[in-house]
Design a protein around this motif. Structure first.
Motif, PDB file in Angstrom:
ATOM      1  N   GLU A  85       0.596  -1.214   0.016  1.00 43.63           N
ATOM      2  CA  GLU A  85      -0.055   0.113  -0.032  1.00 43.63           C
ATOM      3  C   GLU A  85       0.860   1.313   0.023  1.00 43.63           C
ATOM      4  N   ASN A  86       1.852   1.336   0.667  1.00 39.52           N
ATOM      5  CA  ASN A  86       2.949   2.425   0.832  1.00 39.52           C
ATOM      6  C   ASN A  86       3.364   2.638  -0.722  1.00 39.52           C
ATOM      7  N   GLU A 191      15.971  -1.831   9.688  1.00 34.96           N
ATOM      8  CA  GLU A 191      15.184  -0.886   9.563  1.00 34.96           C
ATOM      9  C   GLU A 191      15.818   0.192  10.561  1.00 34.96           C
ATOM     10  N   HIS A 231       5.019  -7.567   1.197  1.00 34.98           N
ATOM     11  CA  HIS A 231       4.349  -6.871   2.210  1.00 34.98           C
ATOM     12  C   HIS A 231       4.829  -6.450   3.434  1.00 34.98           C
ATOM     13  N   LYS A 232       5.504  -7.099   4.121  1.00 31.96           N
ATOM     14  CA  LYS A 232       6.414  -6.805   5.152  1.00 31.96           C
ATOM     15  C   LYS A 232       7.084  -5.542   4.954  1.00 31.96           C
ATOM     16  N   ASP A 234       7.149  -3.581   2.472  1.00 34.26           N
ATOM     17  CA  ASP A 234       6.266  -2.424   2.312  1.00 34.26           C
ATOM     18  C   ASP A 234       6.054  -1.649   3.655  1.00 34.26           C
ATOM     19  N   ALA A 235       5.713  -2.199   4.497  1.00 31.30           N
ATOM     20  CA  ALA A 235       5.422  -1.629   5.715  1.00 31.30           C
ATOM     21  C   ALA A 235       6.660  -1.066   6.503  1.00 31.30           C
ATOM     22  N   SER A 236       7.574  -1.605   6.263  1.00 31.79           N
ATOM     23  CA  SER A 236       9.031  -1.067   6.638  1.00 31.79           C
ATOM     24  C   SER A 236       9.270   0.283   6.104  1.00 31.79           C
ATOM     25  N   GLY A 238       6.824   2.092   4.605  1.00 32.57           N
ATOM     26  CA  GLY A 238       6.130   3.025   5.320  1.00 32.57           C
ATOM     27  C   GLY A 238       6.756   3.706   6.493  1.00 32.57           C
ATOM     28  N   SER A 239       7.513   2.907   7.247  1.00 29.42           N
ATOM     29  CA  SER A 239       7.974   3.304   8.581  1.00 29.42           C
ATOM     30  C   SER A 239       9.121   4.632   8.290  1.00 29.42           C
ATOM     31  N   LYS A 242       7.141   7.764   7.312  1.00 29.51           N
ATOM     32  CA  LYS A 242       6.830   8.500   8.676  1.00 29.51           C
ATOM     33  C   LYS A 242       8.046   9.198   9.135  1.00 29.51           C
TER      34      LYS A 242
END
Ligand SMILES: [Zn+2]
Length: 343
Positions: A85-86, A191, A231-232, A234-236, A238-239, A242
């Motif tokens: 998604e990011n 990360e 997917h994971k 992509d969450a990273s 996203g962080s 942020k």
């Protein structure tokens, strides 16, 4: 000074979207037509100099830094399948192609070397794909060299030690390598390392996620395990976004999201479209959102970064800035393919 007609063309585009310049009218009450999908590149100068007395164009926001993120082994079709998604959000706000091409061999080290050096493997010669210190480093003036030369901080954070060989140690102010193939706890370290570098600030940062590639070799490309890895990550990613916002660095940053190669079955490295085709996304100041129509190659990345940061384009580069992403005209006759790529 741009020619007055150019200014008129520019203003008409700013005010009315996609109306052809010849049909434009500066009437403020004119109803803007629905934009069409095809936008012919216009000869617009990069920076408008003369504001109109009635409708001042917004000056382009400067690009202060570039953040490149590579998802190792990311096929374009995995973005949707893995619900990244990011990445998708940046696609929607940016210019993109799902049909960019990497180099032969379609392997991690040669491809990343082409990405940063702007050249085909024949010039940077880093065709090997293991960490082989005695081989030295990819040849040529790369984008880390150019960025660092003007006093901007350069950062490379990677999950594969061999990426040390895409640029000389003196070209990066920070190089971090985390092997996350053996222990789970290392994932956090990669990360955290990147987040710390974001906090410190940079002119050019490249972060490389190896996980999707590792899962592809073990479970096959597009397997549920590989999609889960993407997917994971992509969450990273996203962080990271942020952290960029929290640090006040988001605005003024040009983001480039891409991959080094795709893959098929449990491998890559061939000339197959599944291996060669990669996503290429650019988002940030001055970028005209939409799907890119002109061919993009992985070695166009370094020239695009140079163009964005106002650094000199190198005559030996095989790549060219992706001008279309900036709403600028492109050479319709350009054949950017590396020699010998098409059998
Ligand atoms: Zn790779």
């Amino acid at each position: 000074m741009p020619h007055p007609r150019r200014i008129l063309i520019l203003l008409s585009i700013v005010v009315q979207g996609c109306v052809p310049a010849s049909a434009s009218s500066p009437t403020p009450t004119a109803t803007p037509p629905i934009p069409t999908a095809t936008l012919t590149p216009s000869p617009i100068p990069p920076a408008p100099e003369t504001p109109s007395p009635t409708q001042a164009p917004i000056p382009p926001q400067p690009i202060s830094r570039v953040f490149i993120v590579t998802f190792d082994g990311l096929r374009p079709d995995a973005i949707e399948a893995a619900e990244m998604e990011n990445v998708k959000a940046l696609m929607q706000s940016g210019a993109y192609t799902m049909n960019a091409q990497t180099v032969v061999p379609s392997a991690t080290l040669p491809a990343h070397a082409s990405l940063v050096t702007g050249t085909c493997p024949a010039k940077h010669i880093a065709r090997w794909n293991e960490y082989v210190p005695q081989n030295g480093y990819a040849l040529g003036v790369d984008i880390f060299d150019l960025t660092r030369a003007v006093g901007l901080r350069t950062v490379l954070v990677t999950g594969k030690e061999k990426l040390r060989q895409i640029t000389e140690p003196g070209s990066t102010d920070f190089f971090g390598f985390v092997d996350n193939t053996d222990e789970e706890k290392d994932e956090t370290t990669l990360e955290n390392m990147a987040l710390e570098q974001i906090r410190q600030g940079f002119g050019l940062m490249m972060a490389h996620f190896p996980d999707g590639d590792i899962a592809g070799h073990e479970f096959d490309w597009m397997s549920k395990q590989q999609l889960s890895a993407f997917h994971k990550k992509d969450a990273s990613f996203g962080s990271f976004l942020k952290a960029m916002k929290n640090s006040g660095y988001y605005d003024g940053t040009l983001f480039i999201i891409t991959a080094d190669h795709g893959g098929h079955n449990s491998n890559h490295g061939t000339r197959l479209p599944e291996d060669m085709t990669i996503p290429w996304i650019v988002s940030g100041p001055q970028i005209v959102p939409g799907e890119l129509q002109t061919p993009v190659y992985i070695y166009d990345t370094a020239p695009t970064v140079a163009f964005a940061l106002g650094l000199p384009l190198q005559p030996e580069w095989d790549g060219a800035p992706v001008y279309e992403a900036f709403g600028l005209p492109v050479d319709p006759l350009r054949n950017g393919e590396c020699p010998g790529v098409t059998p």
